[in-house]
Design a protein around this motif. Structure first.
Motif, PDB file in Angstrom:
ATOM      1  N   ARG A 114     -37.368   2.784 -28.069  1.00  0.00           N
ATOM      2  CA  ARG A 114     -36.866   3.802 -28.999  1.00  0.00           C
ATOM      3  C   ARG A 114     -37.966   4.703 -29.547  1.00  0.00           C
ATOM      4  N   LEU A 115     -39.089   4.149 -29.935  1.00  0.00           N
ATOM      5  CA  LEU A 115     -40.169   4.967 -30.482  1.00  0.00           C
ATOM      6  C   LEU A 115     -40.736   5.918 -29.437  1.00  0.00           C
ATOM      7  N   MET A 116     -40.846   5.464 -28.192  1.00  0.00           N
ATOM      8  CA  MET A 116     -41.393   6.312 -27.134  1.00  0.00           C
ATOM      9  C   MET A 116     -40.420   7.409 -26.728  1.00  0.00           C
ATOM     10  N   LEU A 117     -39.139   7.221 -26.969  1.00  0.00           N
ATOM     11  CA  LEU A 117     -38.135   8.195 -26.566  1.00  0.00           C
ATOM     12  C   LEU A 117     -37.821   9.232 -27.649  1.00  0.00           C
ATOM     13  N   ASP A 118     -38.315   9.021 -28.862  1.00  0.00           N
ATOM     14  CA  ASP A 118     -38.022   9.960 -29.941  1.00  0.00           C
ATOM     15  C   ASP A 118     -38.595  11.338 -29.619  1.00  0.00           C
ATOM     16  N   GLY A 119     -37.724  12.338 -29.588  1.00  0.00           N
ATOM     17  CA  GLY A 119     -38.138  13.708 -29.302  1.00  0.00           C
ATOM     18  C   GLY A 119     -38.240  14.043 -27.827  1.00  0.00           C
ATOM     19  N   VAL A 120     -37.779  13.151 -26.958  1.00  0.00           N
ATOM     20  CA  VAL A 120     -37.899  13.319 -25.506  1.00  0.00           C
ATOM     21  C   VAL A 120     -36.627  13.929 -24.925  1.00  0.00           C
ATOM     22  N   THR A 121     -36.788  14.728 -23.873  1.00  0.00           N
ATOM     23  CA  THR A 121     -35.663  15.226 -23.099  1.00  0.00           C
ATOM     24  C   THR A 121     -35.583  14.412 -21.819  1.00  0.00           C
ATOM     25  N   VAL A 122     -34.445  13.776 -21.590  1.00  0.00           N
ATOM     26  CA  VAL A 122     -34.212  12.991 -20.380  1.00  0.00           C
ATOM     27  C   VAL A 122     -33.563  13.902 -19.364  1.00  0.00           C
ATOM     28  N   ASP A 123     -34.212  14.059 -18.201  1.00  0.00           N
ATOM     29  CA  ASP A 123     -33.714  14.955 -17.172  1.00  0.00           C
ATOM     30  C   ASP A 123     -33.726  14.262 -15.826  1.00  0.00           C
TER      31      ASP A 123
END
Length: 82
Positions: free
Chosen positions: A73-82
């Motif tokens: 969760r912390l690593m994915l905060d603010g990330v765009t999954v494409d």
């Protein structure tokens, strides 16, 4: 439980939806795990699971259940999954 701010592109959503629909668990969800390592500094793994495991957060993306382990969760905060 704090939910990360994750953006999922239409292409990624389509992929996730197809993975879940054609899996052994079509009522389940898409589990996305991110860990340190790899060429870009991160590794990602995905599976389709019948239900979230202990400690997972469940994010709904246009009706798709996305299970996120606590360590991701912390690593994915603010990330765009494409």
């Amino acid at each position: 439980m704090l939910q990360p701010n994750v953006i999922v592109t239409p292409a990624a959503e389509k992929f996730m939806r197809r993975m879940v629909r054609f899996s052994a668990h079509p009522e389940g969800g898409f589990r996305l795990t991110v860990s340190a390592g790899g060429c870009s500094g991160y590794n990602s793994e995905f599976t389709v699971e019948a239900a979230p495991t202990a400690g997972d957060s469940e994010l709904l993306v246009n009706g798709i259940k996305v299970f996120l382990p606590a360590e991701s969760r912390l690593m994915l905060d603010g990330v765009t999954v494409d």
